[in-house]
Scaffold this motif. Sequence first.
Motif, mmCIF file in Angstrom:
data_model
loop_
_atom_site.group_PDB
_atom_site.id
_atom_site.type_symbol
_atom_site.label_atom_id
_atom_site.label_comp_id
_atom_site.label_asym_id
_atom_site.label_seq_id
_atom_site.Cartn_x
_atom_site.Cartn_y
_atom_site.Cartn_z
ATOM 1 N N ARG A 2 0.839 -1.201 0.000
ATOM 2 C CA ARG A 2 0.000 0.000 0.000
ATOM 3 C C ARG A 2 0.873 1.250 0.000
ATOM 4 N N ASP A 3 1.863 1.278 0.885
ATOM 5 C CA ASP A 3 2.718 2.462 0.994
ATOM 6 C C ASP A 3 3.472 2.726 -0.308
ATOM 7 N N GLU A 4 3.989 1.659 -0.931
ATOM 8 C CA GLU A 4 4.766 1.832 -2.161
ATOM 9 C C GLU A 4 3.873 2.328 -3.296
ATOM 10 N N LEU A 5 2.669 1.782 -3.424
ATOM 11 C CA LEU A 5 1.768 2.222 -4.483
ATOM 12 C C LEU A 5 1.293 3.654 -4.250
ATOM 13 N N VAL A 28 -5.228 -4.164 13.935
ATOM 14 C CA VAL A 28 -5.408 -3.442 12.668
ATOM 15 C C VAL A 28 -4.697 -2.093 12.721
ATOM 16 N N ARG A 29 -4.828 -1.398 13.849
ATOM 17 C CA ARG A 29 -4.135 -0.110 13.993
ATOM 18 C C ARG A 29 -2.629 -0.290 14.030
ATOM 19 N N ASP A 30 -2.158 -1.342 14.710
ATOM 20 C CA ASP A 30 -0.719 -1.599 14.768
ATOM 21 C C ASP A 30 -0.142 -1.871 13.380
ATOM 22 N N ALA A 31 -0.964 -2.428 12.504
ATOM 23 C CA ALA A 31 -0.507 -2.709 11.142
ATOM 24 C C ALA A 31 -0.505 -1.463 10.265
ATOM 25 N N GLY A 32 -1.012 -0.354 10.796
ATOM 26 C CA GLY A 32 -0.951 0.901 10.058
ATOM 27 C C GLY A 32 -2.179 1.228 9.246
ATOM 28 N N PHE A 33 -3.319 0.620 9.577
ATOM 29 C CA PHE A 33 -4.536 0.856 8.808
ATOM 30 C C PHE A 33 -5.543 1.607 9.672
ATOM 31 N N ALA A 34 -5.930 2.804 9.228
ATOM 32 C CA ALA A 34 -6.903 3.598 9.976
ATOM 33 C C ALA A 34 -8.326 3.130 9.697
ATOM 34 N N ARG A 35 -8.542 2.544 8.509
ATOM 35 C CA ARG A 35 -9.898 2.140 8.149
ATOM 36 C C ARG A 35 -9.858 0.869 7.319
ATOM 37 N N VAL A 36 -10.723 -0.069 7.664
ATOM 38 C CA VAL A 36 -10.890 -1.301 6.907
ATOM 39 C C VAL A 36 -12.383 -1.496 6.673
ATOM 40 N N ASP A 37 -12.784 -1.611 5.422
ATOM 41 C CA ASP A 37 -14.204 -1.767 5.081
ATOM 42 C C ASP A 37 -14.539 -3.245 4.939
ATOM 43 N N ARG A 38 -15.606 -3.658 5.614
ATOM 44 C CA ARG A 38 -16.087 -5.040 5.514
ATOM 45 C C ARG A 38 -17.209 -5.089 4.472
ATOM 46 N N ARG A 310 20.061 -12.709 -5.426
ATOM 47 C CA ARG A 310 19.367 -12.335 -6.667
ATOM 48 C C ARG A 310 18.339 -11.235 -6.428
ATOM 49 N N ARG A 311 18.623 -10.350 -5.487
ATOM 50 C CA ARG A 311 17.711 -9.239 -5.219
ATOM 51 C C ARG A 311 18.475 -7.930 -5.349
ATOM 52 N N HIS A 312 17.882 -6.986 -6.077
ATOM 53 C CA HIS A 312 18.539 -5.696 -6.308
ATOM 54 C C HIS A 312 17.686 -4.517 -5.831
ATOM 55 N N SER A 313 16.431 -4.784 -5.476
ATOM 56 C CA SER A 313 15.535 -3.734 -4.989
ATOM 57 C C SER A 313 14.647 -4.334 -3.911
ATOM 58 N N PRO A 314 14.100 -3.508 -3.015
ATOM 59 C CA PRO A 314 13.151 -4.020 -2.024
ATOM 60 C C PRO A 314 11.937 -4.657 -2.692
ATOM 61 N N ALA A 315 11.361 -5.642 -2.029
ATOM 62 C CA ALA A 315 10.249 -6.389 -2.610
ATOM 63 C C ALA A 315 9.086 -5.505 -3.058
ATOM 64 N N PRO A 316 8.623 -4.533 -2.258
ATOM 65 C CA PRO A 316 7.506 -3.702 -2.742
ATOM 66 C C PRO A 316 7.837 -2.946 -4.019
ATOM 67 N N VAL A 317 9.099 -2.552 -4.169
ATOM 68 C CA VAL A 317 9.513 -1.843 -5.385
ATOM 69 C C VAL A 317 9.460 -2.778 -6.590
#
Length: 404
Positions: A2-5, A28-38, A310-317
């Motif tokens: 989410r942060d990378e996008l 959920v808050r500890d994971a950095g999400f202020a809102r989650v829609d069900r 075999r890694r040259h960039s962070p996974a989210p990138v």
Amino acid sequence: MRDELQRRGFSSRVVVPDTRSALSPQQVRDAGFARVDRLPWDELVGACLSSDVVVSSLAGPSTHRLSRAVATALDARGTGPGPGPVLVSGWVGIIIEKITAGYLDRSGTDVVAVNSTGDLEHFVSTGSTLGIPTDNLVLSGLPFLSADPLPARGGPVTTVLYADQPTVPASAAERSYVYRRLVEHARLHPDREVLLKPRHRPGEDTFHRMSHHPVDLLPAGELPANFRIVHTPITELLPRVDLLVTMSSTACLEALDHGTRVALVLDLGVHERHGNHVFVDSGLLRTFDQIDTGDLGEPSPRFVESWFGRRHSPAPVVIADRVEALLASGHRPARDVWRSAYFRSAVDLHDPPVEHGPRWMTRAWARRIEAHGALWGTVAYGATVLLPPAVVIPVRRLAASRRG
């Protein structure tokens, strides 16, 4: 992800199926999400179809169900507006079970983020054997690992951290044994601080439900002063930890990345139910007797290369780069997977066409009418939509037990 996008200009929304939540609001808050829609399932699928990118953090079977639903909807839409969303899936840690089934569940997405070279080789072989295109596989590595782990730290061991897991080991007797050996280690080494880090606090849950929390199994009044249960995130603890002990937690890779020594508990044997079978060639399996005497192993070069090489960039990138390339080209690798005999058979098995109901009726409503008749099918669907899961789920279980 989410942060990378979002850094690249995407807006994001977090949605979950409207079922029992495994996570507390605090988690959920500890994971950095202020809102989650069900959302009900059909609405969730609709939200996916109206998005450019869908990152599925669901478990394998639910990811498979989602890719089937998207495939079916896009197929029904025909040559409608655009090629549909880019579907992304992956794993949040070391795969200790269902490695083949887990890959096949995720194979219907456009980007399958792979954690290690060993996993990649297995998936390519499996897909090729079953006639499933594998150009959606992307070796990204785990998102919390670097490509260049710090050298192993030397010196005396002053802080020991045990990374607990919610279901490994499974029985109370085995867990009690492990906790008892940790306490004995603390007594044997009064100069060391021995920390036990559960996955979550009592009363909380994760995607794997914990039956025997250490708080319930350890004798509260008989613990040495240098032994503590802590809930601090492992990433905050590792900089001061000299030795990480665990059964098969992904935390062992985080520790190696920080240059922390690692010991994987061998006392209960090597078995798939413990998850330590994937570490046989790691060089890190040790009994508590060996840990007590300081007989620690060193990670094998091949093991380190599989997870860090075999890694040259962070996974989210890496993943976001592939997503943007697919959006720009209009290509969707999953379309070729959806045309494979394997995937088509899953659609035919799990998503047969529903012939009941007018066009305005949702598939979920129509399926319930098909199963229970017009009256009770409508009642069942209305209850699912209008009532909270805390009410619906017990009623379902009661009805199932009476039918049984």
